[in-house]
Design an enzyme around this catalytic site. Sequence first.
Site, mmCIF file in Angstrom:
data_model
loop_
_atom_site.group_PDB
_atom_site.id
_atom_site.type_symbol
_atom_site.label_atom_id
_atom_site.label_comp_id
_atom_site.label_asym_id
_atom_site.label_seq_id
_atom_site.Cartn_x
_atom_site.Cartn_y
_atom_site.Cartn_z
ATOM 1 N N HIS A 190 11.794 87.369 128.531
ATOM 2 C CA HIS A 190 12.140 85.929 129.026
ATOM 3 C C HIS A 190 10.555 85.107 129.849
ATOM 4 O O HIS A 190 11.248 83.502 129.704
ATOM 5 C CB HIS A 190 13.496 86.064 129.636
ATOM 6 C CG HIS A 190 13.703 85.097 130.213
ATOM 7 N ND1 HIS A 190 14.705 84.226 129.065
ATOM 8 C CD2 HIS A 190 14.015 83.988 131.252
ATOM 9 C CE1 HIS A 190 15.422 83.346 129.666
ATOM 10 N NE2 HIS A 190 15.440 82.278 130.573
ATOM 11 N N ASP A 194 9.187 81.116 129.491
ATOM 12 C CA ASP A 194 9.516 80.387 130.475
ATOM 13 C C ASP A 194 8.009 79.869 130.315
ATOM 14 O O ASP A 194 8.189 78.378 130.123
ATOM 15 C CB ASP A 194 9.541 80.440 131.821
ATOM 16 C CG ASP A 194 11.139 80.634 131.842
ATOM 17 O OD1 ASP A 194 12.135 80.569 131.094
ATOM 18 O OD2 ASP A 194 11.706 80.758 132.894
ATOM 19 N N GLU A 220 15.382 74.440 124.884
ATOM 20 C CA GLU A 220 14.135 74.205 124.171
ATOM 21 C C GLU A 220 14.497 73.377 123.483
ATOM 22 O O GLU A 220 13.724 72.446 122.428
ATOM 23 C CB GLU A 220 13.651 75.396 123.415
ATOM 24 C CG GLU A 220 14.811 76.409 123.049
ATOM 25 C CD GLU A 220 15.793 75.651 121.560
ATOM 26 O OE1 GLU A 220 16.381 75.666 121.634
ATOM 27 O OE2 GLU A 220 13.965 75.641 120.905
HETATM 28 P P1 GH3 Z 1 15.319 77.159 116.237
HETATM 29 O O1 GH3 Z 1 13.717 77.291 114.927
HETATM 30 O O2 GH3 Z 1 16.457 76.992 114.687
HETATM 31 O O3 GH3 Z 1 15.073 76.172 117.172
HETATM 32 O O4 GH3 Z 1 15.902 78.523 116.055
HETATM 33 P P2 GH3 Z 1 15.765 78.653 118.373
HETATM 34 O O5 GH3 Z 1 14.904 80.303 118.073
HETATM 35 O O6 GH3 Z 1 14.690 77.985 118.586
HETATM 36 O O7 GH3 Z 1 16.481 78.379 118.714
HETATM 37 P P3 GH3 Z 1 18.290 78.885 118.813
HETATM 38 O O8 GH3 Z 1 18.741 77.575 119.580
HETATM 39 O O9 GH3 Z 1 18.899 80.108 118.235
HETATM 40 O O10 GH3 Z 1 16.864 79.566 120.716
HETATM 41 C C1 GH3 Z 1 16.975 78.944 121.154
HETATM 42 C C2 GH3 Z 1 16.334 80.303 123.166
HETATM 43 O O11 GH3 Z 1 16.633 79.319 123.804
HETATM 44 C C3 GH3 Z 1 17.626 80.242 123.053
HETATM 45 C C4 GH3 Z 1 17.543 80.873 125.135
HETATM 46 O O12 GH3 Z 1 17.784 81.825 124.859
HETATM 47 C C5 GH3 Z 1 16.118 80.239 124.760
HETATM 48 N N1 GH3 Z 1 16.461 79.366 125.871
HETATM 49 C C6 GH3 Z 1 17.137 78.195 126.503
HETATM 50 N N2 GH3 Z 1 16.539 78.393 127.717
HETATM 51 C C7 GH3 Z 1 15.676 78.369 128.202
HETATM 52 C C8 GH3 Z 1 14.935 78.559 129.189
HETATM 53 O O13 GH3 Z 1 14.763 77.727 129.798
HETATM 54 N N3 GH3 Z 1 14.349 80.143 129.562
HETATM 55 C C9 GH3 Z 1 13.650 81.288 128.454
HETATM 56 N N4 GH3 Z 1 13.287 81.726 128.642
HETATM 57 N N5 GH3 Z 1 14.494 80.686 127.559
HETATM 58 C C10 GH3 Z 1 15.569 79.878 127.115
HETATM 59 MG MG MG Z 2 14.767 75.772 118.554
#
Ligand code: GH3
Ligand code: MG
Length: 315
Positions: A190, A194, A220
């Site tokens: 994670h 970030d 994201e």
């Molecule tokens: P896609 O290409 O279809 O967009 O796939 P993806 O994996 O980018 O999309 P998905 O929506 O499956 O996953 C997004 C991930 O982003 C899941 C979540 O845990 C992570 N995420 C969201 N906010 C944060 C953050 O602030 N920090 C981190 N490290 N991860 C985050």
């Molecule tokens: Mg994504």
Amino acid sequence: MKVLVAEDDPVSRRALEAFLRRWGYEVTVVHDGLAAWKALQEESAPKLAVLDWMMPGMDGVQVCREVRGRGPEPYVYILLLTAKDRKQDVVEGIEAGADDYITKPFNTHELKARLRTGQRIIELQEELIRAREELRVRATRDALTGLWNHAAILDILRRELDRSRREGAPLGIMMADIDHFKRINDTRGHMAGDQVLRQVAESLQGTVRVYDSIGRYGGEEFLVVAPGSDAASTLQLAERLRAAVSEATATSGVAAGPVTVSIGFTSTGELGERDWDVLLRAADGALYAAKSAGRDRVEMAMAAELVTSSAGHDV
Ligand code: GH3
Ligand code: MG
């Protein structure tokens, strides 16, 4: 701390200047009220002022009224210097906006103490302004990336849309989403995720034009508002953003290879006048199309999708 001294009498003026310097103040000296009012309007003007009541041109009380008339900030603490000690004169001075007064000939200990009170109030006020500013930043900025947060970028979108209508100029809207971001979190952790978010935010911010706004819309997902951009220039900007992200992340080593983004965009230049939520859904629909078409690409919202949207379906 800077202090402005306005006094027409040379003897009293020299005495004031000498004492104030001895007490560690940075002193600006003027000889009449007009010069005092001018000095107080300058950038980074003194916030503490010792004004003689009786001066040629504009007297100390008039200067007080001018200073208070321009509004509450920047606050100037005003100490009126007066030979008068009749009660109604004092009331007039305070009502004109003076914070305090001291009668001439002044007692130096008293002057020193009263200046210190003024200084304390100015410092307290500066602290309050700093705290308010910090709250404002926290309320509008995303803590991780420093970009506008969700609420702030939506405000900007609505404001820019109003402006583009008034001015008859187009507005470009982009939704960018990191590709397979979950994998980065899953394989690198994670914290690395970030860091990638910060890197992506930085390269997006470094690529948009100064008058474009960019916010972290969701986890994201980033929303870019590009005033004056028709479909062709929004496409160009989106392509530049896409390229910038993968270039910036290719060599950083945080992820195992370049991090890419998919971007969906639309422009009022292409679609005509639409509500902000319709435009957002259009950009989001185009983003979805970019993902389906293989990611790391840019797609424009199709007018046909908007027809469906106005018929009540999601784009
Ligand atoms: P896609 O290409 O279809 O967009 O796939 P993806 O994996 O980018 O999309 P998905 O929506 O499956 O996953 C997004 C991930 O982003 C899941 C979540 O845990 C992570 N995420 C969201 N906010 C944060 C953050 O602030 N920090 C981190 N490290 N991860 C985050
Ligand atoms: Mg994504």
